[in-house]
Design an enzyme around this catalytic site. Structure first.
Site, PDB file in Angstrom:
ATOM      1  NE  ARG A  25      -3.856  -2.114   2.238  1.00 32.73           N
ATOM      2  CZ  ARG A  25      -3.580  -3.186   2.976  1.00 32.73           C
ATOM      3  NH1 ARG A  25      -2.508  -3.206   3.744  1.00 32.73           N
ATOM      4  NH2 ARG A  25      -4.383  -4.218   2.931  1.00 32.73           N
TER       5      ARG A  25
ATOM      6  CE  LYS B 151      -1.322  14.010 -14.032  1.00 31.91           C
ATOM      7  NZ  LYS B 151      -1.767  14.448 -15.374  1.00 31.91           N
TER       8      LYS B 151
ATOM      9  CD  GLU C 228       6.559  16.964 -22.700  1.00 33.88           C
ATOM     10  OE1 GLU C 228       5.891  17.933 -22.275  1.00 33.88           O
ATOM     11  OE2 GLU C 228       6.035  15.881 -23.064  1.00 33.88           O
TER      12      GLU C 228
ATOM     13  CE  LYS D  58       4.818  17.498 -14.036  1.00 35.27           C
ATOM     14  NZ  LYS D  58       4.928  16.257 -14.811  1.00 35.27           N
TER      15      LYS D  58
ATOM     16  CD  GLU E  59      -4.439  17.119 -15.697  1.00 34.46           C
ATOM     17  OE1 GLU E  59      -3.373  16.484 -15.531  1.00 34.46           O
ATOM     18  OE2 GLU E  59      -5.050  17.154 -16.766  1.00 34.46           O
TER      19      GLU E  59
ATOM     20  NE  ARG F  80       0.178  17.322 -12.727  1.00 33.72           N
ATOM     21  CZ  ARG F  80       0.769  16.437 -11.930  1.00 33.72           C
ATOM     22  NH1 ARG F  80       0.413  16.362 -10.666  1.00 33.72           N
ATOM     23  NH2 ARG F  80       1.702  15.624 -12.380  1.00 33.72           N
TER      24      ARG F  80
ATOM     25  CG  ASN G 216      -2.518  17.856 -20.232  1.00 35.35           C
ATOM     26  OD1 ASN G 216      -1.546  17.138 -20.011  1.00 35.35           O
ATOM     27  ND2 ASN G 216      -3.599  17.841 -19.477  1.00 35.35           N
TER      28      ASN G 216
ATOM     29  CG  HIS H 265       0.569  16.768 -23.939  1.00 31.55           C
ATOM     30  ND1 HIS H 265       1.392  17.880 -23.993  1.00 31.55           N
ATOM     31  CD2 HIS H 265       1.326  15.778 -23.405  1.00 31.55           C
ATOM     32  CE1 HIS H 265       2.577  17.557 -23.495  1.00 31.55           C
ATOM     33  NE2 HIS H 265       2.561  16.294 -23.131  1.00 31.55           N
TER      34      HIS H 265
ATOM     35  CG  HIS I 296      -1.900  12.190 -25.914  1.00 29.84           C
ATOM     36  ND1 HIS I 296      -2.455  12.474 -24.687  1.00 29.84           N
ATOM     37  CD2 HIS I 296      -0.594  11.933 -25.674  1.00 29.84           C
ATOM     38  CE1 HIS I 296      -1.523  12.402 -23.751  1.00 29.84           C
ATOM     39  NE2 HIS I 296      -0.383  12.081 -24.327  1.00 29.84           N
TER      40      HIS I 296
ATOM     41  CG  HIS J  63       5.158  11.989 -25.170  1.00 26.53           C
ATOM     42  ND1 HIS J  63       3.786  11.951 -25.185  1.00 26.53           N
ATOM     43  CD2 HIS J  63       5.497  12.998 -24.331  1.00 26.53           C
ATOM     44  CE1 HIS J  63       3.313  12.891 -24.376  1.00 26.53           C
ATOM     45  NE2 HIS J  63       4.336  13.539 -23.839  1.00 26.53           N
TER      46      HIS J  63
HETATM   47  N1  LIG Z   1       4.233  10.600 -15.132  1.00 25.01           N
HETATM   48  C1  LIG Z   1       4.225  11.691 -15.874  1.00 25.01           C
HETATM   49  O1  LIG Z   1       3.902  12.781 -15.414  1.00 25.01           O
HETATM   50  C2  LIG Z   1       4.652  11.577 -17.306  1.00 25.01           C
HETATM   51  C3  LIG Z   1       4.860  12.747 -18.055  1.00 25.01           C
HETATM   52  C4  LIG Z   1       5.308  12.622 -19.358  1.00 25.01           C
HETATM   53  C5  LIG Z   1       5.541  11.362 -19.898  1.00 25.01           C
HETATM   54  N2  LIG Z   1       5.323  10.247 -19.159  1.00 25.01           N
HETATM   55  C6  LIG Z   1       5.596   8.897 -19.700  1.00 25.01           C
HETATM   56  O2  LIG Z   1       6.978   8.824 -20.002  1.00 25.01           O
HETATM   57  C7  LIG Z   1       7.172   7.824 -20.999  1.00 25.01           C
HETATM   58  C8  LIG Z   1       8.206   8.320 -21.989  1.00 25.01           C
HETATM   59  O3  LIG Z   1       9.394   8.562 -21.303  1.00 25.01           O
HETATM   60  P1  LIG Z   1      10.787   8.743 -22.079  1.00 25.01           P
HETATM   61  O4  LIG Z   1      10.601   9.624 -23.212  1.00 25.01           O
HETATM   62  O5  LIG Z   1      11.775   9.077 -21.042  1.00 25.01           O
HETATM   63  O6  LIG Z   1      11.025   7.302 -22.711  1.00 25.01           O
HETATM   64  P2  LIG Z   1      11.758   5.970 -22.219  1.00 25.01           P
HETATM   65  O7  LIG Z   1      11.721   5.800 -20.768  1.00 25.01           O
HETATM   66  O8  LIG Z   1      11.217   4.866 -23.062  1.00 25.01           O
HETATM   67  O9  LIG Z   1      13.271   6.240 -22.673  1.00 25.01           O
HETATM   68  C9  LIG Z   1      13.557   6.450 -24.031  1.00 25.01           C
HETATM   69  C10 LIG Z   1      14.657   5.509 -24.522  1.00 25.01           C
HETATM   70  O10 LIG Z   1      15.918   5.972 -24.055  1.00 25.01           O
HETATM   71  C11 LIG Z   1      16.600   4.924 -23.365  1.00 25.01           C
HETATM   72  N3  LIG Z   1      17.396   5.596 -22.339  1.00 25.01           N
HETATM   73  C12 LIG Z   1      16.921   6.163 -21.210  1.00 25.01           C
HETATM   74  N4  LIG Z   1      17.892   6.827 -20.589  1.00 25.01           N
HETATM   75  C13 LIG Z   1      19.009   6.660 -21.309  1.00 25.01           C
HETATM   76  C14 LIG Z   1      20.329   7.134 -21.185  1.00 25.01           C
HETATM   77  N5  LIG Z   1      20.700   7.958 -20.187  1.00 25.01           N
HETATM   78  N6  LIG Z   1      21.229   6.757 -22.107  1.00 25.01           N
HETATM   79  C15 LIG Z   1      20.863   5.979 -23.162  1.00 25.01           C
HETATM   80  N7  LIG Z   1      19.623   5.535 -23.350  1.00 25.01           N
HETATM   81  C16 LIG Z   1      18.694   5.863 -22.425  1.00 25.01           C
HETATM   82  C17 LIG Z   1      15.529   4.013 -22.882  1.00 25.01           C
HETATM   83  O11 LIG Z   1      16.022   2.712 -22.677  1.00 25.01           O
HETATM   84  C18 LIG Z   1      14.539   4.081 -24.030  1.00 25.01           C
HETATM   85  O12 LIG Z   1      14.946   3.226 -25.061  1.00 25.01           O
HETATM   86  C19 LIG Z   1       5.813   7.541 -21.594  1.00 25.01           C
HETATM   87  O13 LIG Z   1       5.390   6.276 -21.169  1.00 25.01           O
HETATM   88  C20 LIG Z   1       4.927   8.622 -21.009  1.00 25.01           C
HETATM   89  O14 LIG Z   1       3.590   8.193 -20.840  1.00 25.01           O
HETATM   90  C21 LIG Z   1       4.896  10.348 -17.877  1.00 25.01           C
HETATM   91 ZN   LIG Z   2       4.248  15.181 -22.542  1.00 25.54          ZN
END
Ligand SMILES: NC(=O)c1ccc[n+]([C@@H]2O[C@H](COP(=O)([O-])OP(=O)(O)OC[C@H]3O[C@@H](n4cnc5c(N)ncnc54)[C@H](O)[C@@H]3O)[C@@H](O)[C@H]2O)c1
Ligand SMILES: [Zn+2]
Length: 379
Positions: free
Chosen positions: A129, A151, A193, A237, A247, A251, A255, A258, A262, A276
């Site tokens: 939990r 999130k 971003e 942020k 949100e 917040r 977006n 987005h 999306h 993304h």
């Molecule tokens: N929680 C939130 O508020 C929030 C906000 C925006 C996005 N997201 C989520 O984030 C995700 C996307 O995240 P992302 O863009 O970081 O993608 P990701 O985590 O898939 O990383 C992108 C790629 O880079 C590689 N990688 C990561 N760090 C590295 C490094 N230092 N050196 C070499 N390679 C590296 C990873 O293995 C992957 O192949 C989505 O699932 C999205 O929904 C969440």
């Molecule tokens: Zn985003």
């Protein structure tokens, strides 16, 4: 002994009462991770969740700093990519945390990009939990966005991020040197971003980015531009999240780009065709152009916003996206599936200028459709 820091770290506080925490940003910071964790949670065991790419480049360094502070660590390495935000991998992560005898006083470390942050954060929210966790973001997107704000989520077969929880980390350690190993395309996507924070609420920051983006991309030990851009983004942020954690209002400004984004991302199957951040860049460009069309800001100002995104190499028009795209009706349907829909109305983030975004509830769908269909025809 921890290695000396190579830049003075900047600290951004996320003010959420007894759930407040620091985001520490700096080059070479990772060497201090063990000491920071030991100071915050003496004698805690940690469980690291990471992916195979990050394991290759950075896991040793993290294990070293933890060992220096005599912190017992175990880990699970998952496959890179969005596919790991699944029930199957979520189960593996939870079971591994339990098997490692991580208890309420211990910590989970999310070492990775947004995928790992969302997955490990949700597992930390669920196991027993709720176990505290530390975000060690390794992508630009994660350092400026996903690691901040609490999130967490995995994906449903019916849509992205539909199963999750709000669970704030207790610390975010953003070492900007970790980004040196990031593929350039991933860095650029994350930059969308960064630009977003300027475009939505900080015109001066946007001007600064126009002048300094090359130094942000280059990183480097002396310029400090990358660290500055990340700190300003996190501060933006953090202050929005502090005012509207769940949100219910403001917040939603985060977006910007987005809703269009999306739909484009979904149309490309959430694949490598369109990352993304790339979708967000195209979405922000469309939001600026659409806002100009509505007479909310001068066309020239929209053009300035779009020019910067294009200059760094981000897509800004449907025709910049490789491969086929569905028609406007199909994109509208994808938007309607998005969870930012309230009682059948699309919520859009529009702009009155650079740095002046606002939330518009219930925009005329026909107008949006007509605009999209015109944009798609330019392909
Ligand atoms: N929680 C939130 O508020 C929030 C906000 C925006 C996005 N997201 C989520 O984030 C995700 C996307 O995240 P992302 O863009 O970081 O993608 P990701 O985590 O898939 O990383 C992108 C790629 O880079 C590689 N990688 C990561 N760090 C590295 C490094 N230092 N050196 C070499 N390679 C590296 C990873 O293995 C992957 O192949 C989505 O699932 C999205 O929904 C969440
Ligand atoms: Zn985003």
């Amino acid at each position: 002994m921890t290695a000396p820091l190579r830049t003075d770290p900047a600290t951004v506080r996320v003010a959420l009462g007894d759930r407040s925490y620091d985001i520490v940003i700096g080059r070479g910071l990772i060497a201090s991770l063990g000491a920071r964790i030991e100071a915050l949670r003496p004698r805690a065991k940690v469980f690291i969740v990471t992916d195979a790419n990050i394991e290759l480049h950075h896991l040793d360094t993290v294990e070293e700093t933890l060992a220096e502070s005599a912190i017992a660590a175990s880990q699970l390495i998952v496959a890179p990519g969005e596919g790991s935000k699944s029930f199957r991998v979520f189960e593996q992560v939870c079971e591994a945390i339990i098997a490692a005898r991580i208890e309420r006083a211990d910590l989970v470390i999310a070492l990775g990009g947004g995928v790992i942050g969302d997955l490990a954060g949700f597992a930390a929210a669920a196991v027993r939990r709720g176990i505290d966790y530390v975000q060690v973001p390794t992508t630009l997107l994660a350092q400026v966005d996903s690691s901040v704000g609490g999130k967490t989520a995995i994906n449903s077969a019916r849509g992205k991020n539909l199963i999750g929880a709000f669970h704030q980390p207790i610390l975010v350690v953003a070492d900007t040197a970790l980004l040196d190993t990031l593929p350039p395309r991933e860095f650029r996507a994350g930059y969308a971003e960064v630009a977003k924070y300027g475009l939505l609420g900080d015109a001066a920051f946007f001007s600064w980015l126009e002048a300094n983006w090359r130094d942000v991309f280059a990183g480097g030990k002396s310029s400090g531009a990358r660290e500055h851009a990340i700190a300003v983004s996190c501060r933006a942020k953090a202050s929005i999240v502090a005012r509207d954690e769940r949100e219910t209002g403001e917040r939603a400004l985060l977006n910007l780009g987005h809703t269009f984004g999306h739909a484009l991302e979904a149309a490309c199957g959430f694949s490598d065709r369109l990352l993304h951040g790339e979708a967000v860049a195209a979405g922000m460009a469309l939001a600026f152009e659409f806002s100009a069309r509505l007479g909310l800001l001068p066309q020239a100002e929209a053009a300035r916003a779009i020019r910067h995104l294009a200059e760094v190499g981000l897509p800004t028009r449907p025709k910049d996206i490789a491969g086929g795209l569905p028609d406007a009706d199909a994109l509208m349907a994808l938007m309607a599936q998005d969870k930012k829909v309230k009682r059948g109305m699309l919520t859009f983030i529009l702009v009155r200028g650079i740095g002046a975004a606002f939330v518009e509830h219930g925009l005329d769908a026909a107008q949006v459709r007509a605009f999209l269909s015109e944009k798609l025809a330019e392909r």
